[in-house]
Design a protein around this motif. Sequence first.
Motif, mmCIF file in Angstrom:
data_model
loop_
_atom_site.group_PDB
_atom_site.id
_atom_site.type_symbol
_atom_site.label_atom_id
_atom_site.label_comp_id
_atom_site.label_asym_id
_atom_site.label_seq_id
_atom_site.Cartn_x
_atom_site.Cartn_y
_atom_site.Cartn_z
ATOM 1 N N VAL A 155 0.877 -1.479 -0.439
ATOM 2 C CA VAL A 155 0.036 -0.102 -0.018
ATOM 3 C C VAL A 155 0.855 1.276 0.279
ATOM 4 O O VAL A 155 1.464 1.072 0.832
ATOM 5 C CB VAL A 155 -0.417 -0.421 1.410
ATOM 6 N N ASP A 156 0.259 2.853 -0.769
ATOM 7 C CA ASP A 156 1.246 3.540 -0.514
ATOM 8 C C ASP A 156 0.752 3.945 -0.176
ATOM 9 O O ASP A 156 -0.159 4.029 0.844
ATOM 10 C CB ASP A 156 1.240 4.176 -2.878
ATOM 11 N N MET A 157 1.778 5.234 1.159
ATOM 12 C CA MET A 157 1.680 6.016 2.242
ATOM 13 C C MET A 157 2.037 7.121 2.125
ATOM 14 O O MET A 157 3.286 6.826 1.329
ATOM 15 C CB MET A 157 1.768 5.307 3.465
ATOM 16 N N ARG A 158 1.759 8.549 2.936
ATOM 17 C CA ARG A 158 2.081 9.233 2.812
ATOM 18 C C ARG A 158 2.054 10.122 4.370
ATOM 19 O O ARG A 158 1.809 9.478 4.800
ATOM 20 C CB ARG A 158 1.370 9.777 1.811
ATOM 21 N N ARG A 159 2.872 10.456 4.639
ATOM 22 C CA ARG A 159 3.463 11.270 5.826
ATOM 23 C C ARG A 159 3.939 13.319 5.148
ATOM 24 O O ARG A 159 4.558 13.304 4.845
ATOM 25 C CB ARG A 159 4.475 11.138 6.118
ATOM 26 N N ASP A 160 2.265 13.352 5.841
ATOM 27 C CA ASP A 160 2.292 14.705 4.903
ATOM 28 C C ASP A 160 3.624 15.915 5.566
ATOM 29 O O ASP A 160 4.127 15.204 6.953
ATOM 30 C CB ASP A 160 1.014 15.502 5.867
ATOM 31 N N ALA A 161 3.984 16.930 5.208
ATOM 32 C CA ALA A 161 5.156 18.066 5.267
ATOM 33 C C ALA A 161 5.141 18.705 7.305
ATOM 34 O O ALA A 161 4.031 17.985 7.596
ATOM 35 C CB ALA A 161 5.608 19.095 4.303
ATOM 36 N N ALA A 162 6.052 18.355 7.532
ATOM 37 C CA ALA A 162 5.925 19.375 9.017
ATOM 38 C C ALA A 162 5.359 20.195 8.774
ATOM 39 O O ALA A 162 6.132 21.148 8.178
ATOM 40 C CB ALA A 162 7.304 18.532 9.786
#
Length: 163
Positions: A155-162
């Motif tokens: 699954v593709d995952m993302r961590r939004d910009a700090a």
Amino acid sequence: MAGPRWICQSFDELGTRGLYRALRLRSEVFVIEQRCVYLDPDGLDEHAWHLQGLAPGAEGADGIHGAEVLVAYARLLPPEIGNGSARIGRVITAQAARGGGLGRALMSQAVAECQRLWPGRPIELGAQAHLRDFYGSFGFHAISDVYDEDGIPHVDMRRDAAA
């Protein structure tokens, strides 16, 4: 095992020994252990930063007595390679070093390095689906449905910009 010594190097800084250690560990885990047959040297390594966790060893994988052993590794791709997000990939810990929190230490270090190298940019990764909660604990959320990659659900995952 005490924590490893972390280094993050560009492709040109790796040198032949560092490149060999990375490719060997990647092959041990992905090709042999997980039985994924694919071309690992995919042309992106030269654009990446290579995060390495090194531990002292009686004999390194390269056969040198007293050499450091690569026990953890991740490849960090710059935002300009993909869709404007930094990307963490090839996340691995050596089989002999598992079970003591090294994977968590590796991911903490990988996120910190991405934030240092590319501040204010989101970070993405392609996670094995069974590790969704693990990556979720670092602030990643799913951005795709589950898909098959080399016979393993991902699954593709993302961590939004700090902020």
